[in-house]
Design a protein around this motif. Structure first.
Motif, PDB file in Angstrom:
ATOM      1  N   GLU A 170       0.828  -1.205   0.000  1.00  0.00           N
ATOM      2  CA  GLU A 170       0.000   0.000   0.000  1.00  0.00           C
ATOM      3  C   GLU A 170       0.862   1.253   0.000  1.00  0.00           C
ATOM      4  OE1 GLU A 170      -3.835   1.658  -0.197  1.00  0.00           O
ATOM      5  OE2 GLU A 170      -3.236  -0.448  -0.234  1.00  0.00           O
ATOM      6  N   ALA A 171       1.930   1.259   0.778  1.00  0.00           N
ATOM      7  CA  ALA A 171       2.841   2.401   0.792  1.00  0.00           C
ATOM      8  C   ALA A 171       3.483   2.602  -0.576  1.00  0.00           C
ATOM      9  CB  ALA A 171       3.907   2.208   1.867  1.00  0.00           C
ATOM     10  N   ALA A 172       3.849   1.495  -1.227  1.00  0.00           N
ATOM     11  CA  ALA A 172       4.443   1.586  -2.561  1.00  0.00           C
ATOM     12  C   ALA A 172       3.438   2.166  -3.550  1.00  0.00           C
ATOM     13  CB  ALA A 172       4.923   0.216  -3.022  1.00  0.00           C
ATOM     14  N   LEU A 173       2.196   1.707  -3.502  1.00  0.00           N
ATOM     15  CA  LEU A 173       1.169   2.217  -4.411  1.00  0.00           C
ATOM     16  C   LEU A 173       0.929   3.703  -4.193  1.00  0.00           C
ATOM     17  CD1 LEU A 173      -1.446  -0.687  -4.227  1.00  0.00           C
ATOM     18  CD2 LEU A 173      -0.103  -0.042  -6.228  1.00  0.00           C
ATOM     19  N   ARG A 174       0.932   4.118  -2.944  1.00  0.00           N
ATOM     20  CA  ARG A 174       0.654   5.519  -2.600  1.00  0.00           C
ATOM     21  C   ARG A 174       1.894   6.406  -2.690  1.00  0.00           C
ATOM     22  NH1 ARG A 174      -3.821   5.999   1.842  1.00  0.00           N
ATOM     23  NH2 ARG A 174      -5.121   4.184   1.430  1.00  0.00           N
ATOM     24  N   GLU A 175       3.063   5.783  -2.883  1.00  0.00           N
ATOM     25  CA  GLU A 175       4.350   6.501  -2.863  1.00  0.00           C
ATOM     26  C   GLU A 175       4.475   7.254  -1.554  1.00  0.00           C
ATOM     27  OE1 GLU A 175       4.475   8.881  -6.400  1.00  0.00           O
ATOM     28  OE2 GLU A 175       4.859   7.164  -7.696  1.00  0.00           O
ATOM     29  N   ALA A 176       4.171   6.558  -0.470  1.00  0.00           N
ATOM     30  CA  ALA A 176       4.170   7.142   0.865  1.00  0.00           C
ATOM     31  C   ALA A 176       5.229   6.481   1.731  1.00  0.00           C
ATOM     32  CB  ALA A 176       2.795   6.964   1.512  1.00  0.00           C
ATOM     33  N   PRO A 177       5.737   7.187   2.732  1.00  0.00           N
ATOM     34  CA  PRO A 177       6.642   6.533   3.691  1.00  0.00           C
ATOM     35  C   PRO A 177       5.859   5.584   4.583  1.00  0.00           C
ATOM     36  CG  PRO A 177       6.148   8.777   4.390  1.00  0.00           C
ATOM     37  CD  PRO A 177       5.530   8.615   3.017  1.00  0.00           C
ATOM     38  N   LEU A 178       6.580   4.678   5.208  1.00  0.00           N
ATOM     39  CA  LEU A 178       5.948   3.696   6.090  1.00  0.00           C
ATOM     40  C   LEU A 178       6.608   3.730   7.461  1.00  0.00           C
ATOM     41  CD1 LEU A 178       4.696   0.182   5.337  1.00  0.00           C
ATOM     42  CD2 LEU A 178       6.383   0.421   7.169  1.00  0.00           C
ATOM     43  N   VAL A 179       5.784   3.742   8.488  1.00  0.00           N
ATOM     44  CA  VAL A 179       6.262   3.629   9.863  1.00  0.00           C
ATOM     45  C   VAL A 179       5.918   2.236  10.360  1.00  0.00           C
ATOM     46  CG1 VAL A 179       6.006   4.434  12.246  1.00  0.00           C
ATOM     47  CG2 VAL A 179       6.037   6.095  10.370  1.00  0.00           C
ATOM     48  N   ALA A 180       6.941   1.427  10.589  1.00  0.00           N
ATOM     49  CA  ALA A 180       6.744   0.094  11.158  1.00  0.00           C
ATOM     50  C   ALA A 180       6.846   0.226  12.663  1.00  0.00           C
ATOM     51  CB  ALA A 180       7.784  -0.882  10.614  1.00  0.00           C
ATOM     52  N   LEU A 181       5.716   0.160  13.331  1.00  0.00           N
ATOM     53  CA  LEU A 181       5.641   0.443  14.763  1.00  0.00           C
ATOM     54  C   LEU A 181       5.390  -0.842  15.544  1.00  0.00           C
ATOM     55  CD1 LEU A 181       5.342   2.308  17.250  1.00  0.00           C
ATOM     56  CD2 LEU A 181       2.948   2.653  16.575  1.00  0.00           C
ATOM     57  N   HIS A 182       6.295  -1.153  16.430  1.00  0.00           N
ATOM     58  CA  HIS A 182       6.100  -2.304  17.327  1.00  0.00           C
ATOM     59  C   HIS A 182       6.062  -1.787  18.757  1.00  0.00           C
ATOM     60  CE1 HIS A 182       6.061  -6.154  19.130  1.00  0.00           C
ATOM     61  NE2 HIS A 182       7.341  -6.182  19.467  1.00  0.00           N
ATOM     62  N   VAL A 183       4.923  -1.927  19.379  1.00  0.00           N
ATOM     63  CA  VAL A 183       4.734  -1.487  20.762  1.00  0.00           C
ATOM     64  C   VAL A 183       4.858  -2.709  21.665  1.00  0.00           C
ATOM     65  CG1 VAL A 183       3.231  -0.278  22.377  1.00  0.00           C
ATOM     66  CG2 VAL A 183       3.166   0.308  19.935  1.00  0.00           C
ATOM     67  N   TRP A 184       5.670  -2.602  22.682  1.00  0.00           N
ATOM     68  CA  TRP A 184       5.863  -3.717  23.603  1.00  0.00           C
ATOM     69  C   TRP A 184       5.865  -3.211  25.032  1.00  0.00           C
ATOM     70  CZ3 TRP A 184      10.050  -4.565  26.986  1.00  0.00           C
ATOM     71  CH2 TRP A 184      11.067  -3.593  26.912  1.00  0.00           C
ATOM     72  N   ASN A 185       5.685  -4.117  25.937  1.00  0.00           N
ATOM     73  CA  ASN A 185       5.813  -3.816  27.363  1.00  0.00           C
ATOM     74  C   ASN A 185       6.171  -5.107  28.083  1.00  0.00           C
ATOM     75  OD1 ASN A 185       3.211  -5.159  27.897  1.00  0.00           O
ATOM     76  ND2 ASN A 185       2.340  -3.327  26.924  1.00  0.00           N
ATOM     77  N   THR A 186       6.294  -5.068  29.375  1.00  0.00           N
ATOM     78  CA  THR A 186       6.747  -6.255  30.093  1.00  0.00           C
ATOM     79  C   THR A 186       5.706  -7.357  30.136  1.00  0.00           C
ATOM     80  OG1 THR A 186       6.152  -5.063  32.128  1.00  0.00           O
ATOM     81  CG2 THR A 186       8.473  -5.124  31.516  1.00  0.00           C
ATOM     82  N   TRP A 187       4.477  -7.047  29.711  1.00  0.00           N
ATOM     83  CA  TRP A 187       3.489  -8.122  29.542  1.00  0.00           C
ATOM     84  C   TRP A 187       3.773  -8.919  28.273  1.00  0.00           C
ATOM     85  CZ3 TRP A 187       0.526 -10.005  33.107  1.00  0.00           C
ATOM     86  CH2 TRP A 187       0.058  -9.192  34.141  1.00  0.00           C
ATOM     87  N   SER A 188       4.577  -8.357  27.377  1.00  0.00           N
ATOM     88  CA  SER A 188       4.821  -9.024  26.102  1.00  0.00           C
ATOM     89  C   SER A 188       5.430 -10.407  26.285  1.00  0.00           C
ATOM     90  CB  SER A 188       5.750  -8.165  25.230  1.00  0.00           C
ATOM     91  OG  SER A 188       5.158  -6.913  24.954  1.00  0.00           O
ATOM     92  N   GLU A 189       6.178 -10.593  27.385  1.00  0.00           N
ATOM     93  CA  GLU A 189       6.791 -11.892  27.634  1.00  0.00           C
ATOM     94  C   GLU A 189       5.733 -12.976  27.797  1.00  0.00           C
ATOM     95  OE1 GLU A 189       9.117 -12.472  31.301  1.00  0.00           O
ATOM     96  OE2 GLU A 189      10.736 -13.105  29.965  1.00  0.00           O
ATOM     97  N   ARG A 190       4.546 -12.560  28.289  1.00  0.00           N
ATOM     98  CA  ARG A 190       3.459 -13.525  28.453  1.00  0.00           C
ATOM     99  C   ARG A 190       2.404 -13.372  27.363  1.00  0.00           C
ATOM    100  NH1 ARG A 190       3.052 -11.920  34.642  1.00  0.00           N
ATOM    101  NH2 ARG A 190       4.373 -10.272  33.836  1.00  0.00           N
ATOM    102  N   ALA A 191       2.710 -12.545  26.356  1.00  0.00           N
ATOM    103  CA  ALA A 191       1.806 -12.360  25.214  1.00  0.00           C
ATOM    104  C   ALA A 191       0.411 -11.974  25.669  1.00  0.00           C
ATOM    105  CB  ALA A 191       1.752 -13.617  24.339  1.00  0.00           C
ATOM    106  N   TYR A 192       0.336 -11.123  26.693  1.00  0.00           N
ATOM    107  CA  TYR A 192      -0.984 -10.721  27.206  1.00  0.00           C
ATOM    108  C   TYR A 192      -0.871  -9.356  27.853  1.00  0.00           C
ATOM    109  CZ  TYR A 192      -5.121 -10.553  30.201  1.00  0.00           C
ATOM    110  OH  TYR A 192      -6.272 -10.168  30.822  1.00  0.00           O
ATOM    111  N   GLU A 193      -1.760  -8.461  27.491  1.00  0.00           N
ATOM    112  CA  GLU A 193      -1.794  -7.137  28.116  1.00  0.00           C
ATOM    113  C   GLU A 193      -2.956  -7.141  29.109  1.00  0.00           C
ATOM    114  OE1 GLU A 193      -1.847  -2.403  26.919  1.00  0.00           O
ATOM    115  OE2 GLU A 193      -2.211  -3.941  25.411  1.00  0.00           O
TER     116      GLU A 193
END
Length: 293
Positions: A170-193
């Motif tokens: 989609e970014a390529a089609l739109r000729e737009a930049p892309l922000v790859a955002l990964h949000v994590w926290n200490t619950w991520s170790e248990r895969a549960y927020e």
């Protein structure tokens, strides 16, 4: 031939806004546009004691030449030479769109509607279509910035992998930049927020967890960046609560892309809480991809 982009219309202002987006998406893909209009009730979906839909009491002319015709006119204002077909079908909107999505490259709907699309984001229709549709779904909402980036919510799930490919394309089609955002926290170790403070929960090794989350982000971006070298990418690793951070990232974006279900939550769910939060509260259109598409 490229599979069509489908758009659900019902005559509302919201659905006409979706037509504008769908026409542009079809043009970018070199694909035809299919305008889908559902009327009446599908089998097993009659409200209360309502009688079945009776064509004798409803002129087919207004249905064929009303909302669908206005939608086609609006689409041609945006892309004059676009190929357009109309699908005017008796049935419940969700069922009709699910069937149409089986042969589509993208489904587009507005955030509010009339008739079969009433309460799209307030009830279960968008959730069900995102979970059961056979192609990516784009829900038009918020106030997108046409100069803003495409935001990809990275989570490492199978649906997230599909979302990553869709976001880069989609970014390529739109000729737009892309922000790859990964949000994590200490619950991520248990895969549960879950309850409590995920920013300060005790884990054995926060540095190790941060390194693993960085590796996940890099592993998601690298193959797509190689496939789409023309896309300018910002990798953003954020330690925060997941839903608020993603919603904040949609401010100033032109599109946010997320998988239907992430790493967390309960096994068997077809749509995750993060996806639902974006559907309800994002500040720009939301695209939802499912694993295996």
């Amino acid at each position: 031939m490229t599979d069509p982009v489908i758009v659900g219309v019902d005559g509302s202002a919201s659905s006409l806004g979706a037509v504008v987006v769908a026409a542009r998406e079809a043009h970018l893909r070199g694909a035809p546009l299919r305008i889908v209009h559902a009327f009446g009730h599908g089998a097993g979906h009659l409200p209360g004691e309502a009688p079945p839909w009776n064509p004798a009491g409803h002129g087919l002319g207004p249905m064929t030449h009303g909302a669908p015709a206005r939608a086609e006119e609006r689409a041609r204002e945006i892309v004059p030479d676009i190929e357009i077909t109309r699908s005017v079908v008796p049935g419940q909107a969700l069922e009709v769109l699910e069937i149409e999505s089986r042969s589509a490259s993208l489904a587009v709907v507005g955030s509010r509607g009339l008739g079969g699309f009433t309460g799209l984001l307030l009830g279960s229709t968008a959730v069900q279509l995102a979970a059961h549709g056979r192609c990516p779904l784009m829900v038009v909402r918020g106030r997108p910035d046409p100069a803003g980036p495409v935001v990809l919510a990275v989570d490492g799930s199978p649906a997230g992998e599909a979302a990553a490919w869709f976001a880069f394309a989609e970014a390529a089609l739109r000729e737009a930049p892309l922000v790859a955002l990964h949000v994590w926290n200490t619950w991520s170790e248990r895969a549960y927020e879950g309850p409590g403070d995920p920013l300060n929960a005790v884990v054995s090794d926060v540095d190790r967890l941060s390194t693993e989350e960085r590796r996940l982000l890099d592993g998601t971006v690298a193959p797509r960046q190689q496939a789409f070298p023309q896309v300018e990418v910002e990798r953003r690793l954020v330690r925060s609560r997941i839903r608020p951070a993603l919603l904040d990232a949609t401010r100033g974006a032109q599109l946010v892309v997320v998988g239907a279900r992430g790493r967390g939550g309960f096994t068997g769910l077809l749509l995750g809480s993060v996806s639902q939060a974006l559907l309800h509260h994002a500040h720009c259109p939301v695209a939802i991809a499912r694993g295996g598409e």
